[in-house]
Design a protein around this motif. Structure first.
Motif, PDB file in Angstrom:
ATOM      1  N   SER A 120      45.930  35.867  25.616  1.00  8.58           N
ATOM      2  CA  SER A 120      45.220  37.045  25.230  1.00  8.58           C
ATOM      3  C   SER A 120      43.515  36.650  24.809  1.00  8.58           C
ATOM      4  CB  SER A 120      45.741  37.952  24.113  1.00  8.58           C
ATOM      5  OG  SER A 120      46.109  36.878  22.988  1.00  8.58           O
ATOM      6  N   SER A 132      39.648  38.699  36.740  1.00  2.46           N
ATOM      7  CA  SER A 132      40.601  39.476  37.091  1.00  2.46           C
ATOM      8  C   SER A 132      40.628  40.865  36.776  1.00  2.46           C
ATOM      9  CB  SER A 132      42.137  38.880  36.434  1.00  2.46           C
ATOM     10  OG  SER A 132      42.201  39.200  35.249  1.00  2.46           O
ATOM     11  N   THR A 133      41.637  41.914  37.195  1.00  2.00           N
ATOM     12  CA  THR A 133      41.414  43.101  36.699  1.00  2.00           C
ATOM     13  C   THR A 133      41.508  43.408  35.386  1.00  2.00           C
ATOM     14  OG1 THR A 133      43.719  43.353  37.386  1.00  2.00           O
ATOM     15  CG2 THR A 133      41.687  43.902  39.221  1.00  2.00           C
ATOM     16  N   GLN A 134      42.434  42.370  34.592  1.00  2.00           N
ATOM     17  CA  GLN A 134      42.666  42.497  33.191  1.00  2.00           C
ATOM     18  C   GLN A 134      41.748  41.674  32.210  1.00  2.00           C
ATOM     19  OE1 GLN A 134      45.417  42.194  35.638  1.00  2.00           O
ATOM     20  NE2 GLN A 134      45.476  44.342  35.557  1.00  2.00           N
ATOM     21  N   GLY A 135      41.118  40.761  32.850  1.00  2.00           N
ATOM     22  CA  GLY A 135      40.274  39.815  31.839  1.00  2.00           C
ATOM     23  C   GLY A 135      39.365  39.123  32.383  1.00  2.00           C
ATOM     24  N   GLY A 194      40.497  40.924  27.313  1.00  2.00           N
ATOM     25  CA  GLY A 194      41.660  41.220  28.116  1.00  2.00           C
ATOM     26  C   GLY A 194      42.831  40.144  27.886  1.00  2.00           C
ATOM     27  N   GLU A 195      43.580  40.286  29.006  1.00  2.00           N
ATOM     28  CA  GLU A 195      44.648  39.208  28.936  1.00  2.00           C
ATOM     29  C   GLU A 195      44.801  38.500  30.451  1.00  2.00           C
ATOM     30  OE1 GLU A 195      48.444  41.358  27.984  1.00  2.00           O
ATOM     31  OE2 GLU A 195      48.580  42.017  30.146  1.00  2.00           O
ATOM     32  N   ALA A 213      49.042  36.216  37.987  1.00  2.00           N
ATOM     33  CA  ALA A 213      47.743  37.178  38.150  1.00  2.00           C
ATOM     34  C   ALA A 213      46.908  36.268  39.540  1.00  2.00           C
ATOM     35  CB  ALA A 213      47.139  37.280  36.890  1.00  2.00           C
TER      36      ALA A 213
END
Length: 875
Positions: free
Chosen positions: A484, A514-517, A540-541, A546
C-alpha cells in the motif's frame, strides 16, 4: 607403478565424464559475484546459485577439478601449513555434482567404483572407512548392504557441534538455505602411524585421513531452524587431489607427492639450501602456489580483504625464505618452476607469468622496506617502556598493520631483556580471527537474500516503456500479496525494460504505473533469473497479478549508455597505448561518470593519458554505429571479442561491436553510435592497489562542465596572481624561486643562531664522575634548532651527555643527546622518558638521540634538576 598427480586428476575427470557428467572448467579463485566468500574454497562454489534454485544449467551432472584457497575466514589453514602432512592454503578439489538428478545410491556407487575398481584407483577395500550422519539410515544401509562394508567400518556421527543438525556429518551452506547429511570416506594409512578411526576422541593423527566427502543436499533450513525437504535433492562431493595422490603414490604426506617434491627441489635451489627436510621449504612451496594463482586471478597485495590475505601469504613465505638464509627477493623466481610442476592446470598462470612475477617481486621489495619501518616503530615503542614487557597490543599492531613478524619483535625485545605480553597479543589475534570469521563464508546473508523462483524477460534493449505483470512482491525481505501507499518494496515483473545492475553498470530508475497506484523505482537489481524493481509506492496499492506500465527514466539511461560505450573505447585505447597485458579489473558506469580499473604496473605519464584521450575522442568523432550481435562463445572468441576471466558466460553471448575498433562481450546498454557520446575527458588516473590503476572519466555534458570548471579555476588563480592566465606557470615559478631564496636565508640565520648558542653553552659544561654534562633551558628556539644545538654540542665535546629544553606554544620540548661511547651506560630515550613523566608528556627515540614533550611547563626546572641523581648513578 604409481600414478602421477596429473594422471590422477585426469582419471577422475575421465571417470565421471564416462558417467555422463559435463566437464566444467575450474572457476576463478575470486567467487563470482558472491560477497559472502573471501575465496573459492570448494568445488561447489561456482554452482551455488544452481543449488539455491537461482540458476539453471543445460546439464544436470557436472565434474570439476577446482582450484581452491583456504587462507582466511572460516576455512583458514594458513598457520598449519608446513607443520602437518596435509594442510595447504592452495589445493585442487576434485568433485562430482548432481543437480536434482541422481542422489545417494548413485553418488555412493560412483565413489566406490572409482576408488576400488582395478581400472581406476584400485584401493584396497579393507583400507576404507566411512562415516554417516547418525540418523541417515538410508546412507548406512547403502554402504552396509549394497556396497558391503563391514558394520565396524561404518561410523555414525551425530550432533557433535552443540546445536541440532550441527555435525561433522551434516553439511550446510549457511545459517539458512540448502543443507543435508554427508558421508565421508577415510583411508587407513596403517598401524605404523598414530591416530584412531573418525568419531573417536583421539582421532587426530595421520593414520586415518578423510579423502572424500559426499554431501546429500535434501533440506532447506529456515530462519527458525526448521528443515523443509528440497523439491530436487542434489549431490555435492569433494576430494582433495593432493590427499588422494599421497595415497596412490604410497606416501604418508602430501608434501611427498611428485608435484610437491619437484616444487620443493626448485625452492631449495632458489634459496640455496641443502636442508630438504626443512619445514620452511614446505611453507614456501605451498605459499608460492596460492600467491601465484591468486595473483593470476587479479588479486594484488593490499591492506584489506583478499589483498590483505595474499599479502600475509607472500610475507609468510618471505619470512621462511629469510630463515633459510635468502637475502634477496626470490619468490618471483619460483613462478616458472611452478608452471612446469602444475602442468595444464597452470595454463592461465603461464599467460600471466610476467605480471605475476612483477607482483611477487614488488611485494618482496616492499616488505624489505616494511621491515625497516617496523624496526623504527618498534624502537619508538620500546623507548616508552618502564617495565620489563612490551604490550601485546603493540606487538599485534606491528604484526597486523605493518606486517612486522612476531618472532622478529620477540628477538628485538630479547636483546633489551624484555618480554612480550603474549596474553594481550593472543587476545588481539583472537578478536581479528573472529572478525574474519564473521565476514566470510556463507553466513547470515542468505537469511536476508531474496530467493525468487520467477523469471523476468528483459526487453530494455529495444524499448524504454513496456507493459508487464507483477509476479512477486517483497517487503522487509518477505514475500507479500499486496503493498500500500508509502511502503518500500521490491517488485518483480514477468517482463521489464528496466536494466538490473550488473557488469559494472548501475540499475535503471523510473516508474511502474497501474490503474491502482504509482510505484517509484530508485534502483533495479537481479535476483537469479528475476529482475527486482526497488522503490516505494507513491499512492494507491499494488497486488500480485496487477498489470503495470514500466517506464524507464530515459534521460538517465541515455547518460548511462553513453558512459558504458565510452568504457569500451577506453579499454581498447589502453591496450593500444600500453600493451595487450591490460586487463579490466573492475568498472562502474552510472549517469554521471565512468570508472575503469585495469592491470598495469606504473603510473601513466601525462602524454600517455593525452594520447588515450585523443584516441577515444577520434573514435567518437568517427560516429561509428554500435551494434549488438548474439553468437556462440566460441564464435565470439574467434572474432577476438574481449571477455572478462571472472565473468560467467552462457553458451550464447552478446557481442558489442564499435566498427573495427572495439569488440567485447557485454550485456549492458549502450549508445546507438559513438558520436552520441559527444566528448570524452579523463579526470584522474591513480593507483588503487599494487599493479592496479584506475581511470575516472566523464562524457557529454559532464565533460563540458568539467572544462568550464577548470577554466573558471584558472581564471580565479590568475586574478589572485594578478597576471594573464597564459602567464600563470611563469608567475608561480618566480614566486617559488623567491621562496627558495628566503628559506635558504632563514636556514643560514638558524644555523648562526645554533652555532652561537652552542658556543655559549659549551662554556657551562659540568663534570659528573668524569663525564661532561650539559643540562639547561634555552628560550625562543624551535625544536629544529634545539636538535641542531644538541648535535653540534655532541660533536664539539666529543664525549658528553646533553639535555636541552625550550618552551613554545604552551608546551615544553626536550631533546637529549648521548655520544655513542656512553650509550652502554645511559641512553637518551631513558633520559627523556624520566623527564616526560614529570612534565605530563611522553617521548621516545634512539639510544643516542631522543625527544619528549609535555604540557606542565612549571615542572620543567625541577624535572631537569632531578637528572643529577640519575646521571651520577649511571655515569
Amino acid at each position: 607403478m604409481s600414478k602421477s598427480t596429473t594422471e590422477i586428476r585426469q582419471a577422475f575427470i575421465e571417470f565421471f565424464h564416462s558417467k555422463k557428467h559435463q566437464v566444467v572448467a575450474s572457476s576463478s579463485l575470486i567467487p563470482d559475484r558472491d560477497p559472502t566468500l573471501l575465496f573459492t574454497n570448494a568445488g561447489m562454489n561456482q554452482f551455488k546459485d544452481v543449488f539455491l534454485g537461482l540458476d539453471n544449467r543445460s546439464y544436470r551432472r557436472a565434474t570439476t577439478s577446482q582450484r581452491c584457497v583456504r587462507a582466511g575466514g572460516k576455512h583458514n589453514d594458513l598457520d598449519n601449513v608446513g607443520y602437518t602432512a596435509r594442510h595447504h592454503t592452495f589445493f585442487e578439489m576434485l568433485g562430482n555434482f548432481s543437480f536434482g538428478d541422481y542422489f545417494k545410491h548413485d553418488a555412493i556407487r560412483f565413489a566406490w567404483e572409482l576408488l576400488t575398481c582395478k581400472q581406476w584407483f584400485n584401493l584396497p577395500k579393507d583400507k576404507l572407512w566411512v562415516t554417516v550422519y547418525a540418523t541417515d539410515d538410508e546412507s548406512y544401509n547403502i554402504w552396509a548392504n549394497e556396497v558391503g562394508i563391514p558394520a565396524e567400518r561404518i561410523i555414525r556421527i551425530g550432533d557433535n557441534k552443540v546445536s541440532p543438525y550441527m555435525s561433522d556429518n551434516f553439511w550446510q551452506m549457511g545459517d539458512t538455505g540448502p543443507c543435508g547429511p554427508c558421508s565421508e570416506i577415510f583411508y587407513d594409512h596403517g598401524e605404523h602411524l598414530q591416530g584412531s578411526p573418525p568419531g573417536k576422541a583421539e582421532e587426530n593423527g595421520d593414520r586415518y585421513i578423510e579423502i572424500w566427502n559426499l554431501v546429500f543436499m535434501q533440506f532447506n533450513r529456515q530462519t527458525d531452524g526448521t528443515l523443509l525437504p528440497l523439491p530436487k535433492p542434489s549431490v555435492d562431493t569433494g576430494m582433495g587431489l593432493e590427499r588422494i595422490a599421497a595415497i596412490l603414490q604410497h606416501v604418508n604426506s602430501n608434501y611427498d607427492i611428485d608435484l610437491f617434491k619437484n616444487l620443493i627441489d626448485a625452492v631449495a635451489q632458489v634459496v640455496s639450501t641443502n636442508d630438504h627436510d626443512s619445514k620452511s621449504l614446505r611453507v614456501i612451496a605451498d605459499h608460492i602456489r596460492s600467491s601465484a594463482f591468486l595473483a593470476s586471478d587479479g588479486i594484488v597485495p593490499s591492506n584489506e580483504g583478499r589483498g590483505y590475505v595474499l599479502r600475509r601469504i607472500i610475507r609468510r613465505a618471505i619470512r621462511h625464505s629469510k630463515m633459510l638464509g635468502a637475502n634477496d627477493a626470490c619468490l618471483y623466481k619460483l613462478v616458472a618452476p611452478l608452471i612446469k610442476c602444475m602442468g595444464s592446470t597452470a595454463s592461465q598462470l603461464q599467460t600471466k607469468q610476467k605480471i605475476v612475477e612483477q607482483i611477487l617481486r614488488a611485494e618482496e621489495e616492499h616488505f624489505a622496506r616494511t621491515l625497516e619501518r617496523g624496526l623504527q616503530l618498534l624502537e619508538k615503542e620500546l623507548a616508552k617502556i618502564t617495565g620489563d614487557a612490551l604490550d601485546g597490543d603493540i606487538a599485534f599492531r606491528l604484526y597486523d598493520t605493518y606486517g612486522f613478524p612476531l618472532d622478529l619483535t620477540t628477538e628485538v625485545c630479547r636483546e633489551r631483556n624484555l618480554r612480550i605480553d603474549k596474553k594481550n597479543f593472543d587476545s588481539a589475534m583472537d578478536k581479528q580471527r573472529n572478525r574474519a570469521h564473521q565476514a566470510s563464508y556463507f553466513r547470515a546473508n542468505y537469511k536476508n537474500m531474496l530467493l525468487v523462483d520467477k523469471t523476468t524477460c528483459f526487453c530494455g534493449y529495444e524499448k524504454l516503456e513496456h507493459q508487464g505483470r507483477v509476479t512477486e512482491l517483497f517487503h522487509d525481505g518477505k514475500s507479500v500479496e499486496v503493498i500500500s501507499q508509502g511502503i518500500q518494496a521490491v517488485v518483480v515483473l514477468d517482463e521489464t525494460p528496466f536494466y538490473g545492475e550488473s557488469g559494472g553498470q548501475v540499475g535503471d530508475s523510473g516508474k511502474l504505473k497501474s490503474t491502482q497506484g504509482l510505484f517509484n523505482v530508485v534502483d533495479t537489481q537481479k535476483y537469479g533469473n528475476a529482475v527486482g524493481h526497488l522503490g516505494k509506492l507513491n499512492y494507491g496499492e499494488l497486488k500480485i497479478g496487477a498489470q503495470v506500465v514500466a517506464q524507464v527514466d530515459g534521460q538517465r539511461r541515455t547518460c548511462i549508455g553513453r558512459n558504458h560505450s565510452a568504457t569500451h573505447l577506453l579499454h581498447t585505447a589502453l591496450r593500444q597505448v600500453l600493451g595487450e597485458h591490460i586487463k579490466q579489473k573492475g568498472s562502474l558506469v552510472n549517469h554521471k561518470c565512468l570508472r575503469f580499473d585495469f592491470s598495469h604496473y606504473e603510473a601513466l605519464k601525462l602524454e600517455q593519458l593525452r594520447i588515450i584521450e585523443n584516441i577515444v575522442n577520434e573514435q567518437i568523432r568517427s560516429n561509428m554505429p554500435i551494434k549488438a550481435d548474439m553468437m556462440s562463445l566460441e564464435e565470439a572468441s574467434n572474432k577476438g571479442a574481449i571477455a572478462l576471466f571472472n565473468e560467467k558466460y552462457e553458451a550464447t553471448v552478446r557481442v558489442i561491436n564499435m566498427g573495427y575498433f572495439s569488440t567485447e562481450l557485454c550485456i549492458g546498454t549502450h549508445a546507438r553510435r559513438t558520436g552520441d557520446i559527444g566528448f570524452f575527458r579523463i579526470m584522474s588516473e591513480a593507483s588503487i592497489a599494487a599493479g592496479i590503476r584506475r581511470i575516472e572519466a566523464v562524457t557529454g555534458e559532464e565533460a563540458m562542465a568539467s572544462l568550464h570548471q577548470q577554466s573558471d579555476f584558472l581564471q580565479h588563480i590568475s586574478n589572485i596572481l594578478q597576471c594573464d592566465s597564459k602567464m600563470i606557470v611563469e608567475k608561480v615559478q618566480i614566486i617559488q624561486e623567491r621562496l627558495r631564496k628566503l628559506e635558504k636565508k632563514l636556514q643560514q640565520l638558524e644555523n648562526q643562531q645554533a652555532a652561537q648558542a652552542s658556543t655559549t653553552l659549551s662554556r657551562k659544561v659540568r663534570n659528573i664522575n668524569g663525564v661532561k654534562v650539559m643540562v639547561g633551558i634555552i628560550d625562543n628556539v624551535t625544536s629544529k634548532i634545539l636538535r641542531t644545538i644538541v648535535e653540534d654540542l655532541k660533536n664539539k665535546l666529543g664525549s658528553a651527555v646533553i639535555v636541552l629544553a625550550t618552551t613554545t606554544d604552551g608546551k615544553a620540548i626536550l631533546i637529549a643527546g648521548v655520544t655513542t661511547n656512553l650509550t652502554d651506560r645511559i641512553k637518551a630515550f631513558d633520559i627523556v622518558s624520566h623527564i616526560a613523566k614529570q612534565i605530563g608528556g611522553k617521548g621516545g627515540g634512539r639510544p643516542d638521540l631522543a625527544q619528549a614533550g609535555g604540557s606542565n611547563i612549571a615542572a620543567l626546572p625541577s624535572a631537569l634538576t632531578s637528572l643529577d641523581a640519575i646521571l651520577a648513578a649511571k655515569l
